[in-house]
Design a protein around this motif. Structure first.
Motif, PDB file in Angstrom:
ATOM      1  N   CYS A  97      -1.151   3.460  -8.059  1.00 11.28           N
ATOM      2  CA  CYS A  97      -1.424   2.207  -7.335  1.00 11.28           C
ATOM      3  C   CYS A  97      -2.796   1.675  -7.736  1.00 11.28           C
ATOM      4  CB  CYS A  97      -1.374   2.440  -5.829  1.00 11.28           C
ATOM      5  SG  CYS A  97      -1.593   0.934  -4.853  1.00 11.28           S
ATOM      6  N   ARG A 147       0.239   6.668  -4.539  1.00 13.36           N
ATOM      7  CA  ARG A 147       0.858   6.341  -3.257  1.00 13.36           C
ATOM      8  C   ARG A 147       2.348   6.662  -3.341  1.00 13.36           C
ATOM      9  NH1 ARG A 147      -2.193   6.354   0.729  1.00 13.36           N
ATOM     10  NH2 ARG A 147      -0.939   4.829   1.888  1.00 13.36           N
ATOM     11  N   GLN A 189       9.832  -0.028  -5.107  1.00 10.93           N
ATOM     12  CA  GLN A 189       8.852  -0.090  -6.198  1.00 10.93           C
ATOM     13  C   GLN A 189       9.163  -1.203  -7.185  1.00 10.93           C
ATOM     14  OE1 GLN A 189       8.047   3.524  -8.383  1.00 10.93           O
ATOM     15  NE2 GLN A 189       7.942   4.779  -6.513  1.00 10.93           N
ATOM     16  N   ARG A 206      -6.079  -0.436  -7.189  1.00 17.38           N
ATOM     17  CA  ARG A 206      -6.900  -0.929  -6.083  1.00 17.38           C
ATOM     18  C   ARG A 206      -7.967  -1.879  -6.632  1.00 17.38           C
ATOM     19  NH1 ARG A 206      -9.944   3.588  -3.623  1.00 17.38           N
ATOM     20  NH2 ARG A 206     -10.265   4.076  -5.820  1.00 17.38           N
ATOM     21  N   TRP A 248       0.813  -1.212   0.000  1.00 16.04           N
ATOM     22  CA  TRP A 248       0.000   0.000   0.000  1.00 16.04           C
ATOM     23  C   TRP A 248       0.851   1.268   0.000  1.00 16.04           C
ATOM     24  CZ3 TRP A 248      -3.911   1.874  -1.906  1.00 16.04           C
ATOM     25  CH2 TRP A 248      -4.672   2.914  -1.376  1.00 16.04           C
ATOM     26  N   ALA A 277       2.754   1.086 -12.547  1.00 14.73           N
ATOM     27  CA  ALA A 277       1.898   1.134 -11.363  1.00 14.73           C
ATOM     28  C   ALA A 277       2.243  -0.018 -10.435  1.00 14.73           C
ATOM     29  CB  ALA A 277       0.427   1.078 -11.759  1.00 14.73           C
ATOM     30  N   ILE A 278       2.058   0.214  -9.148  1.00 15.55           N
ATOM     31  CA  ILE A 278       2.134  -0.860  -8.173  1.00 15.55           C
ATOM     32  C   ILE A 278       0.711  -1.314  -7.873  1.00 15.55           C
ATOM     33  CG2 ILE A 278       4.308  -0.011  -7.200  1.00 15.55           C
ATOM     34  CD1 ILE A 278       2.679   1.151  -4.846  1.00 15.55           C
ATOM     35  N   TYR A 279       0.525  -2.223  -6.950  1.00 18.98           N
ATOM     36  CA  TYR A 279      -0.807  -2.755  -6.670  1.00 18.98           C
ATOM     37  C   TYR A 279      -0.977  -2.902  -5.159  1.00 18.98           C
ATOM     38  CZ  TYR A 279       2.161  -6.911  -6.712  1.00 18.98           C
ATOM     39  OH  TYR A 279       3.180  -7.796  -6.480  1.00 18.98           O
ATOM     40  N   ALA A 280      -2.203  -2.696  -4.705  1.00 20.19           N
ATOM     41  CA  ALA A 280      -2.487  -2.605  -3.267  1.00 20.19           C
ATOM     42  C   ALA A 280      -2.334  -3.945  -2.565  1.00 20.19           C
ATOM     43  CB  ALA A 280      -3.886  -2.040  -3.043  1.00 20.19           C
TER      44      ALA A 280
END
Length: 447
Positions: A55, A76, A83, A57, A42, A118-121
């Motif tokens: 990020c 985020r 990352q 969601r 997160w 992008a990252i992920y939650a």
């Protein structure tokens, strides 16, 4: 519906939900399709520096297209080095691991098909696929069939108030593996066909919206102008009402009605099952179209003043301000008003239609305010204007509207049934294609 060819020879997969599969397809665990699986992160609140990152969601899951889809990513903050372990690649699959509920359990899978880094939650996990044997576009459809058949449910570990998916257990599920080239062809076929079905569904949903708009227009026109097109009109003195029949009375609701507000019942005083002496507890959740028997709550020995009977009228005060609820029996929450009215001056069914008209709904929303939780207070309701035709004319209006609304509602119901059948066909088509019940390898584009 189109009839598709079958494969020449089949074999028993040994798995009940898969059934028979093409003879030359491999049967193996989901785990074989996955090169690596990693839980999300997160991060921190955005700081406006180089460590800010998009990020994904669960709210960004398009559950119809099985893709990540959002107009605006959440931002985020996570250190650049950290990352690297969480940056999504185009084609990665994301699975919801935590959250969900009975109507929408965890285990839903979408494909990341975006160009943006992008990252992920942390409520999900990323699956890098084994590209030697797995096409991610094909496997998003495989996972959708697993979900539609509720195979994912047996991998859910229920904890207090939240569902958690055991991904190790989930990846032990058995699926089939066509050749990589065949996976690509099947997924391209499904992309095309699901888009065609979705277009039909969209057209029908637009027709429903038009029908609902027509229903509202008929109600509003009839309860503010009456049925006699030649009647002499007068100015109501209220901008949002306009002109009304000259012989109609106009007065504030306080002259013909009183309000009774419901009660907030503590959670520990509610029961999940009914029984002698127990009454259903009517909260704003009652208005949820996805509400099931499992969502019902009950309370014992309530104060009689907060009991609503089928012939009475509830009006949502907050949460869904202005929504009218009738034909229910139970104890009502303080998010509702019970509208007690002078039966000698205004009929119940006429009043219900009057409260459902667009103009008064918009008025209630306006006076309820634009705060985080709009609240229609007693005074604002009681000072709102009400139109009162003669009782005989009220009866005629109700009879007319009952007939018109019944026809429109029947049409809407029929269209909704058509949409449901299209959705069922869509999911059936996906299942049959990814399990080899139909052979779509040679189906030409545009067929």
């Amino acid at each position: 519906m189109v009839q598709y060819k079958r494969y020449e020879r089949y074999k028993d997969s040994g798995v009940e939900w898969l059934g028979e599969v093409p003879e030359n397809w491999s049967v193996d665990r989901l785990k074989s399709s996955v090169k690596s699986l990693k839980n999300g992160v997160w991060g921190d609140d955005p700081k406006g520096n180089e460590n800010d990152v998009f990020c994904v969601r669960v709210a960004d899951f398009n559950r119809n297209k099985y893709e990540v889809e959002t107009e605006e990513f959440t931002v985020r903050n996570l250190g650049r080095e950290k990352q690297k372990a969480f940056i999504l690649k185009k084609g990665d699959l994301l699975i919801e691991k935590s959250g969900g509920g009975d109507n929408q359990p965890v285990g839903f899978v979408v494909r990341y098909n975006r160009e943006e880094p992008a990252i992920y939650a942390n409520f999900m996990a990323r699956m890098h696929l084994n590209e030697k044997i797995s096409c991610s576009n094909f496997f998003k459809y495989v996972h959708s069939s697993i979900y539609a058949n509720r195979i994912n449910v047996r991998s859910i570990k229920q904890t207090t108030g939240i569902q958690n998916l055991d991904t190790d257990y989930y990846l032990q599920e058995i699926v089939v593996y066509p050749t990589l080239q065949e996976q690509i062809k099947i997924s391209e076929f499904l992309d095309q066909k699901t888009a065609e079905i979705d277009s039909l569904i969209t057209d029908k949903e637009k027709l429903i919206a038009l029908s609902e708009k027509q229903r509202q227009a008929i109600i509003t026109e009839t309860v503010t102008k009456g049925l006699d097109l030649d009647v002499k009109m007068k100015d109501s003195g209220v901008e949002w009402i306009g002109k009304i029949p000259e012989h109609w009375e106009i007065c504030e609701f306080r002259r013909i009605s009183t309000l009774q507000q419901g009660l907030q019942i503590a959670q520990e005083e509610r029961f999940s099952e009914g029984g002698p002496g127990r009454f259903e507890y009517i909260t704003i959740k009652y208005l949820n179209s996805l509400r099931t028997e499992l969502d019902k709550e009950f309370i014992e020995n309530p104060n009689k003043r907060v009991i609503c009977y089928p012939e009475e009228i509830l009006l949502a005060r907050t949460g869904a301000t202005g929504v009218v609820v009738t034909n229910i029996f139970g104890v009502f929450h303080n998010n509702f008003f019970k509208v007690n009215f002078n039966k000698s001056r205004i009929g119940r069914d006429y009043l219900v239609y009057y409260l459902k008209q667009v103009k008064i709904q918009e008025h209630f929303k306006l006076v309820a305010g634009t705060t985080t939780i709009p609240d229609l207070n007693h005074g604002e309701f009681l000072s709102t204007k009400c139109l009162i035709p003669p009782v005989s004319e009220q009866i005629q209006i109700v009879d007319f509207l009952d007939s018109c609304i019944s026809d429109i509602d029947s049409l809407i119901t029929e269209i909704k049934n058509q949409i449901n059948k299209l959705k069922e066909y869509r999911q059936s088509l996906i299942y049959e294609a990814v399990t080899g019940k139909i052979n779509v390898r040679d189906v030409a584009a545009g067929y």
